[in-house]
Design a protein around this motif. Structure first.
Motif, PDB file in Angstrom:
ATOM      1  N   LEU A  13      16.916  21.817 -33.344  1.00  0.00           N
ATOM      2  CA  LEU A  13      17.108  22.937 -34.276  1.00  0.00           C
ATOM      3  C   LEU A  13      17.383  24.243 -33.533  1.00  0.00           C
ATOM      4  O   LEU A  13      18.228  25.042 -33.964  1.00  0.00           O
ATOM      5  CB  LEU A  13      15.878  23.091 -35.173  1.00  0.00           C
ATOM      6  CG  LEU A  13      15.770  22.047 -36.290  1.00  0.00           C
ATOM      7  CD1 LEU A  13      14.357  22.006 -36.849  1.00  0.00           C
ATOM      8  CD2 LEU A  13      16.765  22.351 -37.408  1.00  0.00           C
ATOM      9  N   LYS A  14      16.710  24.460 -32.439  1.00  0.00           N
ATOM     10  CA  LYS A  14      16.980  25.659 -31.636  1.00  0.00           C
ATOM     11  C   LYS A  14      18.417  25.640 -31.119  1.00  0.00           C
ATOM     12  O   LYS A  14      19.116  26.661 -31.152  1.00  0.00           O
ATOM     13  CB  LYS A  14      16.005  25.732 -30.462  1.00  0.00           C
ATOM     14  CG  LYS A  14      14.593  26.131 -30.822  1.00  0.00           C
ATOM     15  CD  LYS A  14      13.721  26.172 -29.569  1.00  0.00           C
ATOM     16  CE  LYS A  14      12.302  26.595 -29.873  1.00  0.00           C
ATOM     17  NZ  LYS A  14      11.461  26.642 -28.654  1.00  0.00           N
ATOM     18  N   ALA A  15      18.863  24.481 -30.651  1.00  0.00           N
ATOM     19  CA  ALA A  15      20.231  24.379 -30.128  1.00  0.00           C
ATOM     20  C   ALA A  15      21.257  24.546 -31.242  1.00  0.00           C
ATOM     21  O   ALA A  15      22.297  25.196 -31.055  1.00  0.00           O
ATOM     22  CB  ALA A  15      20.408  23.018 -29.439  1.00  0.00           C
ATOM     23  N   TRP A  16      20.983  23.961 -32.398  1.00  0.00           N
ATOM     24  CA  TRP A  16      21.944  23.994 -33.507  1.00  0.00           C
ATOM     25  C   TRP A  16      22.068  25.393 -34.100  1.00  0.00           C
ATOM     26  O   TRP A  16      23.181  25.857 -34.382  1.00  0.00           O
ATOM     27  CB  TRP A  16      21.501  23.001 -34.573  1.00  0.00           C
ATOM     28  CG  TRP A  16      22.484  22.855 -35.703  1.00  0.00           C
ATOM     29  CD1 TRP A  16      22.593  23.658 -36.810  1.00  0.00           C
ATOM     30  CD2 TRP A  16      23.504  21.868 -35.834  1.00  0.00           C
ATOM     31  NE1 TRP A  16      23.603  23.234 -37.620  1.00  0.00           N
ATOM     32  CE2 TRP A  16      24.191  22.130 -37.049  1.00  0.00           C
ATOM     33  CE3 TRP A  16      23.898  20.782 -35.059  1.00  0.00           C
ATOM     34  CZ2 TRP A  16      25.245  21.338 -37.487  1.00  0.00           C
ATOM     35  CZ3 TRP A  16      24.958  19.996 -35.501  1.00  0.00           C
ATOM     36  CH2 TRP A  16      25.617  20.280 -36.704  1.00  0.00           C
ATOM     37  N   THR A  17      20.935  26.052 -34.323  1.00  0.00           N
ATOM     38  CA  THR A  17      20.950  27.356 -34.998  1.00  0.00           C
ATOM     39  C   THR A  17      21.059  28.530 -34.035  1.00  0.00           C
ATOM     40  O   THR A  17      21.318  29.658 -34.465  1.00  0.00           O
ATOM     41  CB  THR A  17      19.674  27.541 -35.821  1.00  0.00           C
ATOM     42  OG1 THR A  17      18.535  27.553 -34.938  1.00  0.00           O
ATOM     43  CG2 THR A  17      19.513  26.425 -36.851  1.00  0.00           C
ATOM     44  N   ARG A  18      20.825  28.266 -32.742  1.00  0.00           N
ATOM     45  CA  ARG A  18      20.790  29.305 -31.711  1.00  0.00           C
ATOM     46  C   ARG A  18      19.681  30.314 -31.972  1.00  0.00           C
ATOM     47  O   ARG A  18      19.764  31.477 -31.553  1.00  0.00           O
ATOM     48  CB  ARG A  18      22.155  30.001 -31.588  1.00  0.00           C
ATOM     49  CG  ARG A  18      23.275  29.053 -31.194  1.00  0.00           C
ATOM     50  CD  ARG A  18      24.602  29.765 -31.041  1.00  0.00           C
ATOM     51  NE  ARG A  18      25.660  28.823 -30.694  1.00  0.00           N
ATOM     52  CZ  ARG A  18      26.932  29.157 -30.522  1.00  0.00           C
ATOM     53  NH1 ARG A  18      27.303  30.424 -30.660  1.00  0.00           N
ATOM     54  NH2 ARG A  18      27.833  28.231 -30.217  1.00  0.00           N
ATOM     55  N   GLU A  19      18.671  29.866 -32.672  1.00  0.00           N
ATOM     56  CA  GLU A  19      17.472  30.673 -32.900  1.00  0.00           C
ATOM     57  C   GLU A  19      16.349  30.062 -32.074  1.00  0.00           C
ATOM     58  O   GLU A  19      15.863  28.976 -32.358  1.00  0.00           O
ATOM     59  CB  GLU A  19      17.080  30.680 -34.385  1.00  0.00           C
ATOM     60  CG  GLU A  19      18.112  31.297 -35.304  1.00  0.00           C
ATOM     61  CD  GLU A  19      18.216  32.810 -35.137  1.00  0.00           C
ATOM     62  OE1 GLU A  19      17.259  33.424 -34.614  1.00  0.00           O
ATOM     63  OE2 GLU A  19      19.261  33.360 -35.512  1.00  0.00           O
ATOM     64  N   THR A  20      15.952  30.770 -30.994  1.00  0.00           N
ATOM     65  CA  THR A  20      14.979  30.207 -30.061  1.00  0.00           C
ATOM     66  C   THR A  20      13.569  30.775 -30.234  1.00  0.00           C
ATOM     67  O   THR A  20      12.638  30.308 -29.576  1.00  0.00           O
ATOM     68  CB  THR A  20      15.437  30.455 -28.612  1.00  0.00           C
ATOM     69  OG1 THR A  20      15.578  31.874 -28.395  1.00  0.00           O
ATOM     70  CG2 THR A  20      16.770  29.760 -28.348  1.00  0.00           C
ATOM     71  N   ASP A  21      13.415  31.756 -31.118  1.00  0.00           N
ATOM     72  CA  ASP A  21      12.107  32.414 -31.263  1.00  0.00           C
ATOM     73  C   ASP A  21      11.347  31.890 -32.482  1.00  0.00           C
ATOM     74  O   ASP A  21      10.763  32.674 -33.240  1.00  0.00           O
ATOM     75  CB  ASP A  21      12.288  33.928 -31.358  1.00  0.00           C
ATOM     76  CG  ASP A  21      13.106  34.339 -32.565  1.00  0.00           C
ATOM     77  OD1 ASP A  21      13.858  33.480 -33.089  1.00  0.00           O
ATOM     78  OD2 ASP A  21      12.988  35.499 -33.006  1.00  0.00           O
ATOM     79  N   TYR A 159      17.334  29.771 -41.102  1.00  0.00           N
ATOM     80  CA  TYR A 159      18.337  30.778 -41.454  1.00  0.00           C
ATOM     81  C   TYR A 159      17.761  31.818 -42.410  1.00  0.00           C
ATOM     82  O   TYR A 159      18.140  32.992 -42.366  1.00  0.00           O
ATOM     83  CB  TYR A 159      19.577  30.114 -42.037  1.00  0.00           C
ATOM     84  CG  TYR A 159      20.450  29.461 -40.989  1.00  0.00           C
ATOM     85  CD1 TYR A 159      20.898  30.181 -39.880  1.00  0.00           C
ATOM     86  CD2 TYR A 159      20.836  28.115 -41.094  1.00  0.00           C
ATOM     87  CE1 TYR A 159      21.692  29.589 -38.913  1.00  0.00           C
ATOM     88  CE2 TYR A 159      21.635  27.520 -40.133  1.00  0.00           C
ATOM     89  CZ  TYR A 159      22.058  28.255 -39.039  1.00  0.00           C
ATOM     90  OH  TYR A 159      22.848  27.675 -38.070  1.00  0.00           O
ATOM     91  N   ASP A 160      16.846  31.419 -43.281  1.00  0.00           N
ATOM     92  CA  ASP A 160      16.117  32.409 -44.086  1.00  0.00           C
ATOM     93  C   ASP A 160      15.360  33.371 -43.177  1.00  0.00           C
ATOM     94  O   ASP A 160      15.392  34.590 -43.365  1.00  0.00           O
ATOM     95  CB  ASP A 160      15.128  31.699 -45.024  1.00  0.00           C
ATOM     96  CG  ASP A 160      15.716  31.435 -46.399  1.00  0.00           C
ATOM     97  OD1 ASP A 160      16.682  32.121 -46.787  1.00  0.00           O
ATOM     98  OD2 ASP A 160      15.202  30.537 -47.099  1.00  0.00           O
ATOM     99  N   TYR A 161      14.669  32.814 -42.211  1.00  0.00           N
ATOM    100  CA  TYR A 161      13.883  33.604 -41.258  1.00  0.00           C
ATOM    101  C   TYR A 161      14.764  34.553 -40.450  1.00  0.00           C
ATOM    102  O   TYR A 161      14.380  35.680 -40.146  1.00  0.00           O
ATOM    103  CB  TYR A 161      13.140  32.639 -40.332  1.00  0.00           C
ATOM    104  CG  TYR A 161      12.310  33.266 -39.256  1.00  0.00           C
ATOM    105  CD1 TYR A 161      11.120  33.933 -39.552  1.00  0.00           C
ATOM    106  CD2 TYR A 161      12.695  33.167 -37.909  1.00  0.00           C
ATOM    107  CE1 TYR A 161      10.346  34.491 -38.546  1.00  0.00           C
ATOM    108  CE2 TYR A 161      11.925  33.722 -36.895  1.00  0.00           C
ATOM    109  CZ  TYR A 161      10.748  34.378 -37.222  1.00  0.00           C
ATOM    110  OH  TYR A 161       9.978  34.933 -36.228  1.00  0.00           O
ATOM    111  N   ALA A 162      15.980  34.098 -40.153  1.00  0.00           N
ATOM    112  CA  ALA A 162      16.908  34.903 -39.343  1.00  0.00           C
ATOM    113  C   ALA A 162      17.698  35.905 -40.171  1.00  0.00           C
ATOM    114  O   ALA A 162      18.510  36.653 -39.619  1.00  0.00           O
ATOM    115  CB  ALA A 162      17.861  33.989 -38.588  1.00  0.00           C
ATOM    116  N   GLY A 163      17.492  35.923 -41.493  1.00  0.00           N
ATOM    117  CA  GLY A 163      18.225  36.849 -42.345  1.00  0.00           C
ATOM    118  C   GLY A 163      19.656  36.436 -42.601  1.00  0.00           C
ATOM    119  O   GLY A 163      20.548  37.288 -42.694  1.00  0.00           O
ATOM    120  N   GLU A 164      19.885  35.131 -42.715  1.00  0.00           N
ATOM    121  CA  GLU A 164      21.221  34.589 -42.985  1.00  0.00           C
ATOM    122  C   GLU A 164      21.170  33.813 -44.307  1.00  0.00           C
ATOM    123  O   GLU A 164      21.180  32.566 -44.322  1.00  0.00           O
ATOM    124  CB  GLU A 164      21.662  33.657 -41.844  1.00  0.00           C
ATOM    125  CG  GLU A 164      21.778  34.328 -40.499  1.00  0.00           C
ATOM    126  CD  GLU A 164      23.078  35.095 -40.344  1.00  0.00           C
ATOM    127  OE1 GLU A 164      23.897  35.060 -41.285  1.00  0.00           O
ATOM    128  OE2 GLU A 164      23.272  35.722 -39.300  1.00  0.00           O
TER     129      GLU A 164
END
Length: 215
Positions: A13-21, A159-164
């Motif tokens: 999921l980190k690799a797919w979304t590029r969200e690492t935090d 993506y909700d968490y990332a504001g997308e």
């Protein structure tokens, strides 16, 4: 999709979304996804979730505890007699005669419409949930057999968490479609030969109330 464990799921999921935090909120995201899997508008109901249980009804008691990990009743049967009819809680008589039960309802327990006058054995077929996916547990049956459901549900949460919100909505629709597809296979019997119903004998314990659908 080759995802077999909690750690692999988080890494992909980190690799797919590029969200690492997401480490600090990942377990909360799993809880939200699992709530949607088991109790959402279109909950998952597949053969792997079908379980059976049996227990004897205590004399002079109209209630019996629910099986562990209980979600929803499929059918409830009195041994060597008949299948009990489900009725809503509000239709269950407050007072009841002694005798053989013919109807039941669900609160935080199973409740029947008669006070058993002898020991009766009840057989249940029901949908169960699986232990929560955690780093310590590592995996569960849904992740093993339906990894895309977790993957899509968690992408929506990330993506909700990332504001997308648009990406979140896209993957939430994908999540819903995957559950619908899995449910369709259950309803039409389109399974492989390696799937089996699991049985358990249960006794005691508190289980949260659930919403039942009349059948």
């Amino acid at each position: 999709m080759s995802i077999a464990t909690y750690t692999e799921l988080r890494s992909q999921l980190k690799a797919w979304t590029r969200e690492t935090d997401i480490d600090s909120v990942f377990d909360s995201m799993i809880e939200l996804v699992e709530a949607q899997i088991y109790s959402g508008k279109q909950p998952l109901r597949v053969l792997e979730m079908v379980a059976t249980a049996q227990d004897d009804f205590p004399i002079s008691d109209r209630t019996m505890p629910l099986p562990d990990y209980y979600l929803e009743m499929i059918k409830c049967e009195l041994k060597d007699e008949w299948e009990l009819m489900f009725i809503p809680v509000q239709d269950m008589p407050v007072d009841a005669p002694d005798g053989k039960p013919t109807r039941y309802t669900i609160t935080d327990k199973i409740k029947v419409d008669s006070v058993p006058d002898t020991n009766y054995f009840l057989y249940f077929t029901y949908f169960k949930k699986f232990p929560k996916l955690t780093e310590a547990l590592g995996t569960n049956t849904i992740l093993t057999n339906y990894p895309q459901i977790y993957f899509s549900g968690l992408k929506a949460q990330i993506y909700d968490y990332a504001g997308e919100p648009e990406l979140a909505a896209l993957h939430r629709s994908e999540f819903d479609a995957l559950i619908a597809g899995a449910n369709h296979k259950y309803k039409t019997g389109s399974f492989g030969s390696n799937l089996r119903m699991s049985g358990t004998f249960f006794r005691g314990g508190y289980h949260p109330p659930v919403t039942m659908k009349a059948r």
